[in-house]
Every structure is written in structure tokens, then in C-alpha cells.
Scaffold this motif. Sequence first.
Motif, short mmCIF file in Angstrom:
data_model
loop_
_atom_site.label_atom_id
_atom_site.label_comp_id
_atom_site.label_asym_id
_atom_site.label_seq_id
_atom_site.Cartn_x
_atom_site.Cartn_y
_atom_site.Cartn_z
N HIS A 37 -26.75 -24.27 -61.89
CA HIS A 37 -27.45 -24.26 -63.17
C HIS A 37 -26.63 -23.58 -64.27
O HIS A 37 -27.05 -23.53 -65.41
CB HIS A 37 -28.80 -23.54 -63.03
CG HIS A 37 -28.66 -22.06 -62.77
ND1 HIS A 37 -28.34 -21.56 -61.53
CD2 HIS A 37 -28.77 -20.99 -63.59
CE1 HIS A 37 -28.26 -20.24 -61.59
NE2 HIS A 37 -28.50 -19.86 -62.83
N TYR A 38 -25.47 -23.02 -63.93
CA TYR A 38 -24.71 -22.27 -64.93
C TYR A 38 -24.14 -23.19 -65.99
O TYR A 38 -23.87 -24.36 -65.73
CB TYR A 38 -23.58 -21.49 -64.24
CG TYR A 38 -24.12 -20.48 -63.24
CD1 TYR A 38 -24.85 -19.38 -63.68
CD2 TYR A 38 -23.93 -20.66 -61.88
CE1 TYR A 38 -25.37 -18.48 -62.77
CE2 TYR A 38 -24.45 -19.76 -60.96
CZ TYR A 38 -25.18 -18.67 -61.41
OH TYR A 38 -25.69 -17.79 -60.51
N CYS A 39 -23.95 -22.64 -67.20
CA CYS A 39 -23.37 -23.41 -68.30
C CYS A 39 -21.92 -23.76 -67.94
O CYS A 39 -21.28 -23.03 -67.17
CB CYS A 39 -23.35 -22.60 -69.59
SG CYS A 39 -24.92 -21.85 -70.02
N CYS A 51 -15.97 -11.69 -67.53
CA CYS A 51 -16.37 -13.08 -67.34
C CYS A 51 -16.71 -13.75 -68.67
O CYS A 51 -17.12 -13.09 -69.62
CB CYS A 51 -17.62 -13.16 -66.47
SG CYS A 51 -17.28 -13.02 -64.73
N ALA A 52 -16.64 -15.05 -68.64
CA ALA A 52 -16.98 -15.84 -69.81
C ALA A 52 -18.47 -16.13 -69.87
O ALA A 52 -19.09 -16.42 -68.85
CB ALA A 52 -16.21 -17.15 -69.78
N CYS A 53 -19.01 -16.06 -71.10
CA CYS A 53 -20.35 -16.59 -71.37
C CYS A 53 -20.21 -17.42 -72.65
O CYS A 53 -20.60 -16.99 -73.73
CB CYS A 53 -21.35 -15.44 -71.55
SG CYS A 53 -23.00 -15.99 -72.02
N PRO A 54 -19.58 -18.57 -72.50
CA PRO A 54 -19.22 -19.33 -73.70
C PRO A 54 -20.43 -19.73 -74.54
O PRO A 54 -20.32 -19.81 -75.77
CB PRO A 54 -18.51 -20.57 -73.14
CG PRO A 54 -18.67 -20.55 -71.68
CD PRO A 54 -19.15 -19.21 -71.25
N ILE A 55 -21.56 -19.95 -73.90
CA ILE A 55 -22.73 -20.40 -74.65
C ILE A 55 -23.18 -19.34 -75.65
O ILE A 55 -23.28 -19.59 -76.84
CB ILE A 55 -23.88 -20.73 -73.67
CG1 ILE A 55 -23.55 -21.98 -72.88
CG2 ILE A 55 -25.20 -20.88 -74.40
CD1 ILE A 55 -23.42 -23.24 -73.71
N ASN A 56 -23.39 -18.12 -75.15
CA ASN A 56 -23.92 -17.09 -76.04
C ASN A 56 -22.86 -16.54 -76.99
O ASN A 56 -23.20 -16.10 -78.09
CB ASN A 56 -24.53 -15.95 -75.23
CG ASN A 56 -25.88 -16.35 -74.68
OD1 ASN A 56 -26.68 -16.96 -75.38
ND2 ASN A 56 -26.12 -16.04 -73.42
N LEU A 57 -21.61 -16.55 -76.57
CA LEU A 57 -20.57 -16.06 -77.47
C LEU A 57 -20.08 -17.16 -78.41
O LEU A 57 -19.25 -16.92 -79.28
CB LEU A 57 -19.41 -15.44 -76.68
CG LEU A 57 -19.61 -13.95 -76.40
CD1 LEU A 57 -20.75 -13.70 -75.43
CD2 LEU A 57 -18.34 -13.30 -75.87
N GLY A 77 -18.17 -23.57 -67.90
CA GLY A 77 -17.25 -22.48 -68.25
C GLY A 77 -17.78 -21.10 -67.96
O GLY A 77 -17.11 -20.10 -68.21
N CYS A 78 -18.96 -21.01 -67.38
CA CYS A 78 -19.57 -19.70 -67.11
C CYS A 78 -18.83 -18.97 -65.98
O CYS A 78 -18.49 -19.57 -64.96
CB CYS A 78 -21.02 -19.90 -66.72
SG CYS A 78 -21.79 -18.36 -66.18
N GLY A 79 -18.62 -17.68 -66.18
CA GLY A 79 -17.93 -16.89 -65.17
C GLY A 79 -18.69 -16.82 -63.85
O GLY A 79 -18.08 -16.69 -62.78
S1 SF4 Z 1 -25.84 -17.99 -70.55
FE1 SF4 Z 1 -23.80 -17.20 -70.22
S2 SF4 Z 1 -23.94 -16.07 -68.29
FE2 SF4 Z 1 -25.70 -17.40 -68.41
S3 SF4 Z 1 -25.13 -19.28 -67.39
FE3 SF4 Z 1 -24.70 -19.59 -69.52
S4 SF4 Z 1 -22.62 -18.96 -69.75
FE4 SF4 Z 1 -23.29 -18.18 -67.84
#
Ligand code: SF4
Lengths: 491, 357
Positions: free
Chosen positions: A30-32, A224-230, A34-36
Motif C-alpha cells: 500500500h506504500y506510495c 527514508c523518503a516520503c515523496p508524497i508528503n514532502l 518511492g516510499c522508504g
Molecule cells: S505517506 Fe510517506 S511514509 Fe507513508 S506510504 Fe506514502 S511515502 Fe510512505
Amino acid sequence: MSKEIVKFGKSPVFFDSFTRRPGPVKTNMHYCPGCGHGILHKLLAEAIADRGIQEKVMLVAPVGCAVMAYYYFNCGCISVPHGRAPAVGTGIARVAPDKMVISYQGDGDLAAIGFNEFIQAANRGEKMSVFFVNNSNYGMTGGQMAPTTLPGQKTTTTPYGRNVEVDGYPMKVCELLNSLDVPVYIERCALTSTANIQKARKSIGKALDNLRDRKGFSFVELLCACPINLRKSAADMNKFIDEEMTKYYPLGCFRDRSAESESKPLPPPPIHDPETVRSLLYPKKLDIGVAHTFRNESKLFDRELRLKMAGFGGQGILSLGIMLANMAKLRNFNVSWLPSYGPEQRGGSANCSVIVSRNKIGSPIIDSSCDLLIAISQTALDKFKDEVVPGSVLIYDSSTMTLPPLPEGVIICGVNASEIALKLGNAKCANSVLLGALAAVLKKNNILEGGDKADFDKVFNEAVFESFSSKPEVIELNRLAFVEGEKAVNA
Amino acid sequence: MEYNNRVLLVGNEAAVYGALLAGCDSYFGYPITPASEVAQEAALLFPRLKRVFIQAESEIGAINMVIGASAMGKRAMTASSGLGISLKQEGVSYLAMYELPAVIADITRSGPGLGNIGPEQSDYFQLTKGGGHGGYHCPVFAPDSAQEMCDMTYAAFDIAEKYRTPVYIMADGVIGQIMETVTLPEPRPPRKDSPWSIAGKREDDGTPNYFTTLYLEHSELEQIRLRLEAKYKEIEKNEQRSVAYKLDDAELVLCAFGVSARVALRAVDVLRSQGVKAGLLRPQTVWPFPKDALRGTLKTAKAFLSVEMNCGQMIDDVKLAIDCSRPVHLVSRCSGNIPSVAEIVARAQEVMKEVTK
Ligand code: SF4
Ligand SMILES: Cc1ncc(C[n+]2csc(CCOP(=O)(O)OP(=O)(O)O)c2C)c(N)n1
């Protein structure tokens, strides 16, 4: 946006199909993109498989984006309250020391709400390995500030950028952890370039080796990357981590005592065999007491007896009550002993109520009349004098106290208990002097009848024997004090 | 070797004996008056049996360690008092949702906030109405003696496992601190770890067991909630426990638990000697509340008197149980004070005057 390809099904530690995941998609996580988390899951699954420890691993999942780790990992798993993974992991590791506990946590989970559980588990040296995803924000809840957010970094709760005057500075968990004595291994890695990922793979492997070999607490932080929120592309994301985050969070090993740490042996198994449990918990039968059919003959014992002892803290008044309770127990009575508890005991007044009955004991509280009051301080006597009624026995320390007016028909007995005790060389035996005095009063006034007179002395001796069975000199001293107390009243 | 199974124990210590004899594998504690003797006795005795004792970093830590131990299929216990129980509630809510057994003792002290360490029964609402978030119930035992501290803790482990639920022992400070003669029960023979432990495999697909409380699909969560509700109904049907005293012809029914029940029992005797047909129902479980037994008194009851050490909490359940079909009055003392026999008798006399007017 380039996507880290996770090779599903490659590691047998992942399920072939993610059937635990609700909805139609059963092949992807379920991770986005590029998510770490996706990368770390893969590295972890491979490292577990490489070591053949899948059957032993108990994975504790956090609250955060990795809450659903049990969709993917084919091993024992529990998803736990926010921040509490190291405490839950402690419970698992302690009752099942042959298992291998992995705590998987985000930076809100570990560094904010759960920092105490984390640092305390580390400080206890729990046999667990913690993998810590530092993505500089709260992923799951929509990109709010985490303790790890960089100064000036915009998040949904720092719309003007993190202001260090208000929000403080980024929290450096490896460095904090490194101040403790007991952790075995502490390293910070980044899941960015291939080279960094290779390093992380090694670190994760080492933490699992330590886990398998019962070396102690290991910790790997992963930037780790959180490309969605960043709101960054994969390339910008990696740049941010490698160039911005590493300024605050330098990569590298902070501590590695893996080689010199010894494997801790498994603790002995818990004892559940009934015979052994009995031998370790039940007191041994001593050659004292009476047959269960024995009944004291005095009419006195046909009703519930309410006895109060009062003095100030430190005088041993509570033990005097316990001694009386013990004596009654040895003669087949039901007893209750209730102390006034709390700060009162520290230097202030102390008292206890003892109820003796052949039947189930009613109220354990004495709030009106009592059959016996032993008061060894003036304050105590003044406080409880109204509970002394015609027919009650009052025993007080006549060397230090004066009598207030009391109703007619109270049987009063003063004894220089503390003086006599000091003469015997130990102030602590004043209780036994008082009990000796009590014996004399009960006999003299025929409150005790027939054989019960001699039995009172006998049961006192038995109770002293039971309480101090390993200290013959203490037994002797108390027996002497009892005799002296009895003599003083009869003199 | 011959042993003596009749011993003098403080209530808090008796709970630890009950736990160990029931086969409890682990205890996770944190100091607080008037519950500290539970942790102290556990610290002494659990290691003697090579079982686990840990002083946790907080009540939050302790309840989460309980979660971990229970998820491994082991018997686990913790104890605290009011404010510490408040901190545990998040974990208890998770336990309820995981359907994991656990035993939690609340040796209740007085008042909101720090209050004081005197005995009270002020956690009645907190424990009987769920306590934490989300709507759940836990069976709550209310011992009235050191013997029941031992016996109920012993029994609580079986109830917890039978229904896979956290179970509370709720004792006011007096019952925790009182020393009484206790007859120890027999040690339970060794038990197998529960099949649902995360070390085990699922029956349906053979994959490892797991525990979660997250159900994103509304209908799936609703099914689970309905299953929990059905379980609570089952517990309400099967597990109500109470002791009746002189209720056969009682016109005035006193209702009290814990130490106030022992005072109330004496008050019943005094009232009887004054010609009032009084009786006492003492709930041994306050959830499930012994509704059936209380309703049973309606044949003769003209009024009810709830005797409590708080500002009146159980009285709501008394009213609900009898559908407010009789007047229900309250005798309450709080903040460490215990209602006296005289107070109860005086109030009872007033109530009887009122109803027989
Ligand atoms: S919100 Fe950020 S930490 Fe959560 S799944 Fe997406 S990229 Fe990963
Ligand atoms: C007691 C509690 N408070 C708040 C939340 C809401 N919550 C869910 S996830 C989360 C943040 C998780 O962030 P992090 O630990 O950084 O993990 P990530 O999602 O970034 O992997 C919060 C605050 C919660 N579930 N429980």
C-alpha cells in the motif's frame, strides 16, 4: 517519478499474494511509489530469509504507514498502540526468550509519542532489534511535523517552516541512544543511492545477527523518503536526504560492540509443576498450632472481638497487631488486620484494627466501640478514648502517658513497657511486654477461662516462634519480655 | 513435605498468590499507593518461580508489556490505582479489540487527579463502562476480603481466557491493605500456550497468527463489533456473581461491594434488630452487574439503598436493573472516608419511614 522495484515473492518472508490486504489489489504494497518503507520491507524480508529465522521472528508493527506490515510479512506479527512497540516487544521477548523480536517504527511513533518506551527498552538491554524510519514527517496522518523535521522545513503543521524557537531542533535518536551503556549496536543509514542501500543491507543484517545470537539491543536508523508528503520527485527526495538531512543526521556507525558482546544464555524455563510451585509458595507446616477441631473455651470468643492498637509511626504498633492476628490464626480464628496506611506512617500516628472471629469477619473497621485498646502514645489514647466503653480493656504505657477521664467499668492497665524493654536491652521487645501485660489482665479478670489461661502464653510462644523461626536469640528475648510484662502487672 | 495452605496475607499480596497459583507467567508493574504491595510481592515471588517480573517505565509501558506477553499466549497481569489505570486505558482498549486475555487489578484510591491515597470506589464508572475509547466491556470482579482477592484473581485468568478479554479486579484501598487469613487454592497444572498466539499458525490458511485492531473496511469492522457485542451479551448472561444476605423477605435492599459491603452487612443486622426487614445484595462482579439477582428482590423490596464510597456511581446500575420501579437512595462517603454502620442505619431508617408513610 522513478519507482523502487520491490521484487514480490522473491523473499519467502513475504506472502506470495497479499490476501490480508482488503480491496481488490493483492500484489502491491500500500506504500506510495518511492516510499522508504517499501525498500526497508524488502531489505528486512531478505535479511530474515538469509538467516533462516522466519519461524522465530515476531514483528511488532507501529502506528504509522507501516501499521499494516502484517499484510506482507509471513511471520508472527502484532500491530500495536502508537509508540508502544518496544514495550510490547519487551513483553514478547521476556515470556518467549527463544523468539526474535523486531520493532519497526516511524519517527513520530518512536521519537515523539513513544520515546520513553523506546529508550527504556534500550536501557534494559532488551533482546530486540529496532528499525527506525526517519522520513522527517508524520507520513500516515498527512505530513505533519515530526521531532525529526528539519529547521525551516515546511510541513502541514509548520506551514511557515519549523521554527526552532517554538518547536526545538531535530531530534538525533542515534546520538541520544549512544549515551546509554547497554545497547550493542547503533548505526544510521540512508535508503537513497545503491551504495547507501547496500550499506543499509549490511547494517540490517548485523542487527538481525545480534538478535539471533542474543547479544542485546540493536538499533538501525534509516533516513527514508516520503515523496508524497514532502512533495518531491524521487531524485529531489534523494537529494534532500543526502544533502539536507545528513547535515543533522550524519550517516555512520555510532557503536558496534557486536563482536565482543557475548550471547546471553536463555533464562531457565518458568516453574509450573504443581508440587514444585507448592514447595516454593506455601509455607512449610511447623509443629505448632492446634487440631482444626480445637475451640478455646472462654465465652469471650463466642463473639467477634474488635481490637485496636495505636501509637506513633516507628513504635512497632503495626507489628503488635500482626502478632495478635497471628496468635488468633494459630487458634483457628478468622482474623483481619487493617492498618491506617500512607504518609501517616511516616512519623505521624499509626494504628491498626484487628478483628478476631470464628465466623466470617464483618466490617474490618472499628469506628465505635472496641474490646481492647492498646495505646502507647498520648495522642493515640486521646484520639481513640471514645471507643473505650464499659467492659473494654485498655492497656497503655504508664511510663510516658497520663489517663484521660474514662467511663466506669473499663479495665485499665498501665505498664512501663518501654522502660522494661530498655532494661532487657532492646526497645523493640516492648510489644511483647505489652502482650505479657495483656495476658496478666485477661487472666486476673477471668476474661480468659480454664485452660485458655495457660494457652494464651503457649500461643504467644508459638506465634513468636513462627515469626522469628530463624532467629533463636530474638525468640528468647521476646519470651523474656512477655514474662516481664506479665510480672509487672501482677506485682 | 507437608505445607500449610492457610496463611495471613495482605489483600494485595493475596492477589499475587492467586495469580501465581493460576499459572500467571508474567507481571508488569509500576509503583503507586495503595497498590504497590502487588508489585512488591510479585517482584519477590515471580522470580522464585522463574516467571517474569518487570518494573515498567510507566503504566503505559506495563500494559503494553502485558499485550506482548498475552499475544505470545502467556498469562499476564498488571496492577495499579486510579490514575495509573487511566494511563492503561489505551492499552486495555487494544486488548479488548485484539481479544487478548489479561488481568488488571485496580486498587482504587480517592478522587480525580491525585486526590488522596485513602480508599474509594471511584473507579466504578471507569471500569464498568469500558474505560478507554471505542465502546467495549471488561468483566470486573469486586473482592471484599483478602480471600476474595486471591480467589477472584485466580478465577479472573480463566474468565479472561475463556472469553478472550481483559478482566479487572477492582478493590478499594482497604481490601488491598487488609491482612486476613487466606486459604490458598491449589496450583493450576501447567497449561499449553494458547493456540492463537502469534507463535502459532492460523487454522484457515496456515499463515502465522497476527493481531491487529485496524479494520479499514466499515462492514468488516462492523462484523467484528457485532461479534464483540455478542460476546458481551454472553458474559452478561453467564458471569453475574453476587452474594445475598437476608434478602428472602427484605423490604429494604442494600446494595454494596468491597469494604462498604462489609459495613453494610453489619448495618443490616442492626436494622433487623430494630425491626426493619433489611437485606444486602453484594455484587461480586460489577460488570456484568448482577441484575438478575437484584430483580429477584422485587417480590418483597419496597426501596433500595446503594452504599458506596464515591459520590454515587453504582446507583445508576441499581436503577437500571430494576427499571426505576422502586425508590433508590444513596449512602455515600468519599475521599478516604468509609460510611459507618450508624450512618447507614440512620439513612435506612429515614428511607423506610418515607416508603411506609
Ligand atoms: S505517506 Fe510517506 S511514509 Fe507513508 S506510504 Fe506514502 S511515502 Fe510512505
Ligand atoms: C494515540 C494516537 N495518537 C495519534 C494517532 C494518529 N497517528 C496515526 S499515524 C501517526 C503518525 C505516524 O507518523 P510516523 O511515526 O512518523 O510514521 P510514518 O507514517 O511517517 O511512517 C499519528 C500521529 C494515533 N494513531 N494514536
